[in-house]
Write an enzyme that holds these catalytic residues in place. Structure first.
Site, PDB file in Angstrom:
ATOM      1  CE  LYS A  70      74.279  25.391  75.455  1.00  0.00           C
ATOM      2  NZ  LYS A  70      74.589  26.512  74.566  1.00  0.00           N
ATOM      3  N   GLY A 131      81.297  24.340  61.279  1.00  0.00           N
ATOM      4  CA  GLY A 131      80.891  23.436  62.357  1.00  0.00           C
ATOM      5  C   GLY A 131      79.467  22.972  62.147  1.00  0.00           C
ATOM      6  CB  ALA A 132      77.835  20.279  61.154  1.00  0.00           C
ATOM      7  NE  ARG A 156      86.913  17.153  63.107  1.00  0.00           N
ATOM      8  CZ  ARG A 156      87.294  17.166  64.379  1.00  0.00           C
ATOM      9  NH1 ARG A 156      88.535  17.482  64.696  1.00  0.00           N
ATOM     10  NH2 ARG A 156      86.429  16.886  65.342  1.00  0.00           N
ATOM     11  CB  THR A 157      82.466  14.908  60.383  1.00  0.00           C
ATOM     12  OG1 THR A 157      83.560  14.867  61.298  1.00  0.00           O
ATOM     13  CG2 THR A 157      81.977  13.506  60.085  1.00  0.00           C
TER      14      THR A 157
END
Ligand code: ATR
Length: 283
Positions: A70, A131-132, A156-157
């Site tokens: 994507k 989520g990112a 998470r990050t």
């Protein structure tokens, strides 16, 4: 008189064999009497450009683009829709007038599912996105347009959540957090946009964010995803897997290609009742 040749469409991904898109688009085509076919195109990232060129040169009219292409596909697009520009990702290509047009229907699909099918409002709600990555980038623009009370992105990050907050800062305030920093704020809607469930993983999602009446929505789909199971265990009464978004984003693509909007309700009923054995996610 010779029958008119069917217009060719398809979905390109890697892997793509589990995709439900051919099933959905065939139902849309039957319903709206469109003479079209819809194929699966498996293309390794190294073959993405060549596979799209071959499909287009052989008369293909449009493609859906799924994992992992994507973002990479944006380099092959001549003209973008506004929402694809904002997302920085494309899930729909249309080959028209000698150019490649790139759109992103994921966020619109999510909003149509939330508002239309599930009667879940976004306006004035406190929303937490887990989520990112690319999936979050696709939905943030349309969610912000819905005027929520607040949007928090937890990842998470942390640096990736910060980068998204910065990217969207001109469109609205996005609060970036690490999972461990998500407090017990009253979230109305929690959306899982991590890809953890695809590998059957259950990260340390912030349990304190979930109340009984928090709507928990997983962008992945499957009969019960790791996230919807986890959210149920935290006591959430309404936990939804992303079948509706899958069907609604497909309808948006179909509409772009064929200029006719299919009725999604019967297709959604059919796909969720016939997909018990489907592994999570492959649009
Ligand atoms: P996508 O396009 O599907 O969003 P991506 O851009 O690779 O894919 O992003 C995947 C997201 O899922 C990221 O937010 C990722 O967290 P990191 O940014 O920390 O990598 C998240 N994710 C994937 N597996 C995870 C896991 N086991 N635990 C927590 N987060 C996970």
């Amino acid at each position: 008189m010779a029958a008119e040749t069917a217009a060719r469409y398809g979905v390109i991904g890697y892997p793509v064999s589990h995709s439900r898109s051919p099933f959905i688009h065939r139902l849309f085509a039957l319903q709206t009497r469109q003479n079209m076919s819809y194929e699966l195109l498996e293309a390794h990232p190294e073959r993405l450009e060549a596979a799209i060129a071959e499909f287009r040169e052989s008369g293909g009219k449009g493609l859906n683009v799924t994992v992992p292409h994507k973002t990479a596909v944006t380099t092959l697009v001549d003209r973008f829709s506004g929402r694809a520009t904002i997302a920085g990702a494309v899930n729909t290509l249309s080959f028209q007038d000698g150019e490649v047009f790139g759109d992103n229907t994921d966020g619109a699909g999510l909003l149509r599912d939330l508002r239309g099918n599930l009667k879940v409002e976004v306006c004035d709600q406190a929303i937490l996105i887990l989520g990112a990555g690319g999936a979050t980038r696709g939905i943030l623009g349309p969610l912000l347009e819905g005027k929520p009370r607040s949007i928090t992105v937890a990842n998470r990050t942390l640096s990736r959540a910060n980068a998204l907050a910065e990217r969207f800062s001109s469109r609205g305030k996005v609060d970036a957090r690490a999972f461990s920093d998500v407090g017990a704020q009253d979230y109305d809607l929690v959306i899982n946009a991590t890809s953890a469930g695809l590998r059957g993983e259950t990260p340390p999602w912030p349990a304190a964010a979930i109340r009984q009446d928090t709507v928990c929505y997983d962008l992945s789909y499957g009969i019960a995803t790791p996230f919807t199971r986890w959210a149920q265990e935290q006591g959430a009464k309404r936990c939804v897997a992303g079948w509706g978004m899958l069907v609604e984003q497909a309808a948006e693509s179909f509409c772009l290609w064929r200029n006719v909007r299919p009725d999604t309700a019967p297709v959604l009923r059919q796909i969720s009742s016939t997909s018990a054995a489907t592994p999570p996610n492959a649009s």
